[in-house]
Design a protein around this motif. Structure first.
Motif, PDB file in Angstrom:
ATOM      1  N   ALA A 338      -6.437   2.098  -0.836  1.00 37.38           N
ATOM      2  CA  ALA A 338      -5.409   2.256   0.329  1.00 37.38           C
ATOM      3  C   ALA A 338      -3.961   2.561  -0.412  1.00 37.38           C
ATOM      4  N   TYR A 339      -3.374   3.338   0.326  1.00 33.77           N
ATOM      5  CA  TYR A 339      -2.058   4.084  -0.190  1.00 33.77           C
ATOM      6  C   TYR A 339      -2.350   4.852  -1.386  1.00 33.77           C
ATOM      7  N   CYS A 340      -3.497   5.884  -1.380  1.00 34.63           N
ATOM      8  CA  CYS A 340      -4.112   6.512  -2.267  1.00 34.63           C
ATOM      9  C   CYS A 340      -3.088   7.715  -2.971  1.00 34.63           C
ATOM     10  N   GLY A 341      -2.111   8.247  -2.082  1.00 32.81           N
ATOM     11  CA  GLY A 341      -1.208   8.981  -2.878  1.00 32.81           C
ATOM     12  C   GLY A 341      -2.134  10.387  -3.208  1.00 32.81           C
ATOM     13  N   ILE A 345      -5.640   6.721  -8.681  1.00 33.14           N
ATOM     14  CA  ILE A 345      -6.728   5.691  -8.996  1.00 33.14           C
ATOM     15  C   ILE A 345      -8.123   5.354  -8.399  1.00 33.14           C
ATOM     16  N   GLY A 346      -7.984   6.201  -7.139  1.00 32.17           N
ATOM     17  CA  GLY A 346      -9.415   6.441  -6.450  1.00 32.17           C
ATOM     18  C   GLY A 346     -10.592   7.308  -7.224  1.00 32.17           C
ATOM     19  N   LEU A 347      -9.913   8.243  -7.807  1.00 35.98           N
ATOM     20  CA  LEU A 347     -10.577   9.404  -8.531  1.00 35.98           C
ATOM     21  C   LEU A 347     -11.110   8.582  -9.996  1.00 35.98           C
ATOM     22  N   VAL A 356     -15.948   6.360  -2.804  1.00 39.48           N
ATOM     23  CA  VAL A 356     -14.542   6.008  -2.716  1.00 39.48           C
ATOM     24  C   VAL A 356     -13.758   6.671  -1.308  1.00 39.48           C
ATOM     25  N   ILE A 357     -13.309   5.765  -0.733  1.00 37.95           N
ATOM     26  CA  ILE A 357     -12.659   6.513   0.539  1.00 37.95           C
ATOM     27  C   ILE A 357     -11.312   5.994   0.212  1.00 37.95           C
ATOM     28  N   GLY A 358     -10.311   7.306   0.217  1.00 35.58           N
ATOM     29  CA  GLY A 358      -9.167   6.959  -0.102  1.00 35.58           C
ATOM     30  C   GLY A 358      -8.107   7.247   1.292  1.00 35.58           C
ATOM     31  N   VAL A 359      -7.211   6.427   1.428  1.00 35.74           N
ATOM     32  CA  VAL A 359      -6.488   6.453   2.863  1.00 35.74           C
ATOM     33  C   VAL A 359      -5.108   6.641   2.547  1.00 35.74           C
ATOM     34  N   GLU A 360      -4.231   7.838   2.972  1.00 35.04           N
ATOM     35  CA  GLU A 360      -2.852   7.864   2.729  1.00 35.04           C
ATOM     36  C   GLU A 360      -2.150   8.388   3.925  1.00 35.04           C
ATOM     37  N   LEU A 361      -1.031   8.070   4.393  1.00 37.83           N
ATOM     38  CA  LEU A 361      -0.147   8.773   5.493  1.00 37.83           C
ATOM     39  C   LEU A 361       0.545   9.972   5.329  1.00 37.83           C
ATOM     40  N   ASN A 380     -18.344  12.073  -4.973  1.00 35.81           N
ATOM     41  CA  ASN A 380     -18.471  10.633  -4.347  1.00 35.81           C
ATOM     42  C   ASN A 380     -16.774   9.934  -3.667  1.00 35.81           C
ATOM     43  N   ALA A 381     -16.166  11.239  -3.751  1.00 31.00           N
ATOM     44  CA  ALA A 381     -14.890  10.558  -3.020  1.00 31.00           C
ATOM     45  C   ALA A 381     -14.146  11.390  -1.793  1.00 31.00           C
ATOM     46  N   ARG A 382     -13.814  10.694  -0.874  1.00 27.24           N
ATOM     47  CA  ARG A 382     -13.324  11.292   0.412  1.00 27.24           C
ATOM     48  C   ARG A 382     -11.890  10.828   0.668  1.00 27.24           C
ATOM     49  N   PHE A 383     -10.995  11.745   1.290  1.00 20.91           N
ATOM     50  CA  PHE A 383      -9.747  11.254   1.517  1.00 20.91           C
ATOM     51  C   PHE A 383      -9.161  11.727   2.724  1.00 20.91           C
TER      52      PHE A 383
END
Length: 478
Positions: A338-341, A345-347, A356-361, A380-383
């Motif tokens: 959350a707040y992945c920028g 950190i997610g990567l 990993v699921i990254g979410v950012e506004l 294995n990461a999606r944003f």
């Protein structure tokens, strides 16, 4: 390093004179502001969370910058209405922890608040601060300090203007003012950035390039933003100007790059607004590809002018390493960043997580995160662009699960809407990375009330010489 002629700091064991001349050309006289100045002799009894000394005076508690516990000092008290502001004038009896600040601008700038403390004293102050804030939950681990607590900032920001002699100057705003303090060298930022700024100042003095004047609205250059890849060595120079018309730009680029061939890209950012926000919306690449890359935790990240990237990479690796350890990843977990920028950190977590699921506004940050994912071959990461709280509520409604939520909110912390979404999703573990332990403590209280237990708290000194403390906390579902 050049020292200002108007600085008269004199230090010995029992008498530290901190009086100095200030540039007050933009300040009205005290009488016109309804102020009354008094001199008082006080003894410091403790410190605020911002490192200011606490002292009693006429039944009131003063907060005095640069004063240490146990010290006796002479202070200037400025009374305006119901409020009293205190400024350190002279230390009569010094504490053992007091040191001479190595920066000649320290007492004027305000960017650092703790250079008058020894390194051990800074560690003790920060540890005590976070121990007090986290007392309701558990005792934090010993703070992770920095071996060399200088030269760490990979981003610098210089504001340009003129002095009373109409000479070009560049530096930082004095605390709580728009008065520019001319600075040749900032000890907490990368030395290369200061060298480049000095070259730009010389160019301006020898050419017709004029700094922007806030009062008249005339002039060209407002700020210079420099980003340095601490591992890659790549350097970005961003000129923030009041106009897109850059006369002599080819000569400027050639001159500055001749002096600093390590510069890999230069940009012109146009900001015509009367605002404290540094960067404008319009941007043009003058040289290079417009971005730089750097390595963090073994991964390469592309950094643009507007990208958020951790200021202190070496301490960030300690912080992220601890966060991943707290997540207890086995290679099977779904992790919400959350707040992945830009996905840092997610990567890093993706190397040990199932998904990993990254979410950012911020849509630009999400684009950067996707590019960084591809650059590092992460599969294995999606944003996603969106509100992380709403995203998790929708996941819970669909019956989907995430074993771990990693959250790294802004200084203001999280809001109840987001925290309630964590409670609804019910991850087994929450890893809360914070740049403001005050708001972190507030948010931990909510999570504890809604089914979580704080298992570990690790403070990290991400910003040496300042009062700021970074903290990462591990929570498990009861």
């Amino acid at each position: 390093m050049s020292k200002r002629k108007n600085k008269t700091y004199k230090t010995n064991k029992n008498n530290t004179n901190l009086s100095r001349k200030r540039n007050t050309k933009n300040s009205p006289p005290a009488s016109s502001r309804g102020q009354k100045n008094m001199t008082a002799e006080v003894t410091c009894t403790g410190l605020t969370n911002e490192g200011k000394g606490l002292a009693e005076w006429k039944g009131k508690q003063l907060e005095v910058p640069q004063l240490l516990p146990g010290e006796k000092a002479e202070v200037t008290v400025t009374k305006q209405g119901k409020f009293e502001n205190a400024e350190l004038k002279r230390v009569i009896e010094s504490a053992e922890d007091r040191v001479e600040p190595p920066c000649p601008y320290y007492y004027e700038c305000g960017g650092c608040q703790l250079q008058h403390m020894s390194n051990n004293a800074q560690a003790g102050f920060k540890q005590k601060t976070i121990d007090s804030l986290m007392k309701p939950f558990r005792k934090p681990n010993p703070i992770l300090m920095m071996d060399h607590p200088y030269d760490y900032r990979n981003k610098s920001h210089t504001t340009f203007g003129t002095n009373q002699q109409r000479q070009v100057i560049g530096g930082l705003y004095a605390q709580n003012t728009h008065e520019i303090i001319p600075i040749d060298r900032c000890l907490i930022q990368d030395p290369k950035a200061d060298e480049i700024v000095e070259t730009i100042k010389d160019y301006m003095r020898n050419s017709k390039m004029q700094p922007y004047n806030e009062d008249t609205g005339r002039g060209f250059l407002r700020h210079v933003l420099i980003k340095v890849g601490k591992v890659s060595g790549e350097i970005m120079v961003v000129l923030v100007a009041a106009s897109s018309e850059f006369k002599g730009k080819n000569k400027f680029v050639k001159t500055v790059r001749a002096a600093h061939p390590e510069i890999t890209t230069m940009l012109l950012n146009v900001n015509k607004r009367d605002t404290s926000v540094v960067l404008g919306d319009q941007e043009k690449v003058l040289f290079g590809k417009g971005t730089i890359t750097d390595t963090l935790c073994g991964l390469k990240f592309e950094i643009s002018a507007k990208s958020f990237y951790q200021i202190n990479p070496s301490q960030t690796e300690k912080l992220y390493g601890k966060a991943i350890e707290m997540a207890e990843l086995t290679g099977k977990e779904t992790v919400i960043d959350a707040y992945c920028g830009i996905g840092t950190i997610g990567l890093v977590a993706s190397k040990e997580a199932g998904k990993v699921i990254g979410v950012e506004l911020n849509k630009d940050a999400v684009k950067d995160a996707i590019r960084n994912s591809k650059r590092n071959g992460v599969k294995n990461a999606r944003f996603y662009k969106g509100d992380a709280g709403e995203f998790m509520v929708e996941m819970a409604a669909r019956g989907e699960r995430a074993e771990v939520v990693i959250m790294d909110p802004p200084r203001s912390g999280s809001d109840e809407a987001f925290l309630s979404s964590v409670a609804k999703l019910k991850p087994a573990r929450v890893v809360y990375v914070s740049c403001n332990p005050d708001t972190q403590a507030r948010d931990l209280k909510y999570l504890v009330k809604h089914g979580y237990k704080v298992e570990e708290i690790q403070p990290v000194d991400m910003f040496p010489q300042t009062y700021h403390v970074e903290s990462v906390a591990k929570l498990t579902r009861k």
